[in-house]
Enzyme design. Structure first.
Site, PDB file in Angstrom:
ATOM      1  N   HIS A 158       0.824  -1.224   0.000  1.00  0.00           N
ATOM      2  CA  HIS A 158       0.000   0.000   0.000  1.00  0.00           C
ATOM      3  C   HIS A 158       0.855   1.272   0.000  1.00  0.00           C
ATOM      4  O   HIS A 158       0.305   2.372  -0.054  1.00  0.00           O
ATOM      5  CB  HIS A 158      -0.927   0.033   1.219  1.00  0.00           C
ATOM      6  CG  HIS A 158      -1.953  -1.052   1.229  1.00  0.00           C
ATOM      7  ND1 HIS A 158      -2.784  -1.299   0.152  1.00  0.00           N
ATOM      8  CD2 HIS A 158      -2.284  -1.979   2.181  1.00  0.00           C
ATOM      9  CE1 HIS A 158      -3.584  -2.322   0.443  1.00  0.00           C
ATOM     10  NE2 HIS A 158      -3.292  -2.756   1.659  1.00  0.00           N
ATOM     11  N   ASP A 194      -2.687 -10.483  -2.316  1.00  0.00           N
ATOM     12  CA  ASP A 194      -3.238 -10.005  -1.038  1.00  0.00           C
ATOM     13  C   ASP A 194      -4.728  -9.680  -1.239  1.00  0.00           C
ATOM     14  O   ASP A 194      -5.144  -9.326  -2.346  1.00  0.00           O
ATOM     15  CB  ASP A 194      -2.471  -8.745  -0.611  1.00  0.00           C
ATOM     16  CG  ASP A 194      -2.802  -8.274   0.790  1.00  0.00           C
ATOM     17  OD1 ASP A 194      -1.994  -8.548   1.696  1.00  0.00           O
ATOM     18  OD2 ASP A 194      -3.854  -7.617   0.970  1.00  0.00           O
ATOM     19  N   HIS A 196      -6.260  -7.176  -0.337  1.00  0.00           N
ATOM     20  CA  HIS A 196      -6.415  -5.746  -0.639  1.00  0.00           C
ATOM     21  C   HIS A 196      -5.662  -5.394  -1.917  1.00  0.00           C
ATOM     22  O   HIS A 196      -4.581  -5.941  -2.178  1.00  0.00           O
ATOM     23  CB  HIS A 196      -5.856  -4.901   0.511  1.00  0.00           C
ATOM     24  CG  HIS A 196      -6.484  -5.197   1.834  1.00  0.00           C
ATOM     25  ND1 HIS A 196      -5.901  -6.025   2.768  1.00  0.00           N
ATOM     26  CD2 HIS A 196      -7.666  -4.774   2.375  1.00  0.00           C
ATOM     27  CE1 HIS A 196      -6.693  -6.103   3.839  1.00  0.00           C
ATOM     28  NE2 HIS A 196      -7.757  -5.352   3.620  1.00  0.00           N
ATOM     29  N   ASP A 283      -4.280 -12.678   3.596  1.00  0.00           N
ATOM     30  CA  ASP A 283      -5.506 -12.190   4.244  1.00  0.00           C
ATOM     31  C   ASP A 283      -6.767 -12.434   3.414  1.00  0.00           C
ATOM     32  O   ASP A 283      -7.861 -12.022   3.812  1.00  0.00           O
ATOM     33  CB  ASP A 283      -5.381 -10.708   4.653  1.00  0.00           C
ATOM     34  CG  ASP A 283      -4.729  -9.837   3.601  1.00  0.00           C
ATOM     35  OD1 ASP A 283      -4.495 -10.334   2.478  1.00  0.00           O
ATOM     36  OD2 ASP A 283      -4.448  -8.664   3.903  1.00  0.00           O
TER      37      ASP A 283
HETATM   38 ZN   LIG Z   1      -4.036  -6.984   2.862  1.00  0.00          ZN
END
Ligand SMILES: [Zn+2]
Length: 347
Positions: A158, A194, A196, A283
């Site tokens: 991120h 991931d 996200h 995740d």
């Molecule tokens: Zn994540």
């Protein structure tokens, strides 16, 4: 498979972040890395070595790095400052000036409240990046090591060139990709699995065509990072066509995930990279505390098998995946799946 780790991650132990307006305990804690380390105990564990700051500085803004390393001291000197930098003001889309005051700079360089910076955060983030650089160096310089795993903590995907966010500070996988290019690779691909969207990685390489970025993730219409990760974000300028996003609906399970993965693997093979880097978030697990997708442990093994079946030189870089009773099992399963198919094809 060589595994790169450093205990220096422990100097970053964030206490809290803001969730739905509440200050809550941060799930990105040192215990994560210790669970992952135990899960790879059958592999060769190596301490990461220092590969310098060149690749990190190539993908990050120098003023941002300076903030990351010295901002905490300025913050701590404020009357009534919290024990970690958590910004409470951010530039909106019509503001672009970088102010001098630490409160303003915190909001400029931290995109959200989920990247608290403490006294040891900068050092831990650099050490985490060095794990990714060590793994990349191993894969690039050895004909025997076709794959290596970097147990990176804090995670990185991120983090933009000039902005922390979502528990990430230095973009480990981006620095490793840049290091591969610096050491003779002409094309590299980054596959982000991931849960996200890998928004920072996308941002860093959005205008470039030497790095193909691909991300499968929870649909950002309903999930962090919300403002990026949509299928129509395909790159810009020279980078047009070198970014691929695959948003997935909430609750997506193994078989739909594997189906969505196939065209991304085909795109990687069409790009013909010298090296593949995997932003290995765990995740997406059905049991992850940040749950959105519903991948089982068997599913992670199958994902590992598919990626290993590409038989590309591969650098695996740990991203998210939070404490649950299957976190370690999911890493073991992914790595076992990867090795089973890469070995069966190359044997
Ligand atoms: Zn994540």
């Amino acid at each position: 498979m060589k595994v790169f780790y450093t205990s220096e991650h422990q100097s970053h132990a964030p206490e809290s972040f803001m969730l739905r307006g509440q200050r809550v305990p941060c799930p990105e804690i040192p215990q994560r890395a210790e669970i992952l380390k135990k899960a790879v105990s059958r592999h060769e564990l190596l301490k990461c070595s220092n590969h310098g700051s060149g690749a990190i500085e190539a993908v990050h803004d120098s003023n941002y790095l300076e903030f990351l390393h010295s901002g905490f001291d300025e913050w701590s000197a404020l009357d009534g400052a919290s024990p970690e930098i958590i910004p409470n003001v951010h530039p909106n889309r019509n503001m672009s000036h970088v102010p001098r005051h630490i409160v303003g700079r915190a909001g400029f360089y931290q995109s959200d409240t989920s990247c608290p910076i403490g006294a040891g955060t900068g050092a831990a983030a650099v050490a985490s990046a060095q794990c990714a650089l060590s793994a990349a160096d191993t894969v690039l310089s050895s004909s025997e090591d076709r794959v290596a795993y970097a147990l990176c903590r804090p995670p990185g995907h991120h983090a933009y060139a000039d902005m922390a966010g979502g528990f990430c500070f230095i973009n480990n996988v981006a620095a490793a990709a840049q290091a591969c290019l610096n050491h003779g690779a002409t094309r590299v691909a980054i596959l982000d699995i991931d849960v996200h969207h890998g928004n920072g990685t996308q941002g860093i390489f959005y205008h470039r065509n030497d790095v193909l970025t691909l991300s499968l993730h929870g649909d950002p219409d309903y999930f962090y990072p919300f403002y990026a990760g949509y299928a129509d974000e395909t790159g810009i300028g020279d980078g047009l066509g070198a970014n691929r996003n695959r948003p997935l609906p909430k609750g997506t399970g193994d078989s739909d995930y594997l189906q969505a993965l196939e065209p991304e693997l085909e795109a990687i093979m069409s790009f013909a990279p010298d090296v593949l880097l995997v932003a290995l978030g765990l995740d997406g697990s059905e049991h992850d505390p940040l749950a959105f997708l519903a991948i089982t442990t068997a599913g992670f093994r199958a994902i590992g098998e598919r990626i290993g079946g590409l038989t590309l030189p591969t650098v695996l870089v740990q991203e998210g995946g939070y404490v649950s009773n299957v976190l370690g099992d999911n890493l073991s399963a992914f790595l076992a799946g990867y090795e089973s198919s890469s070995e069966s094809v190359t044997a």
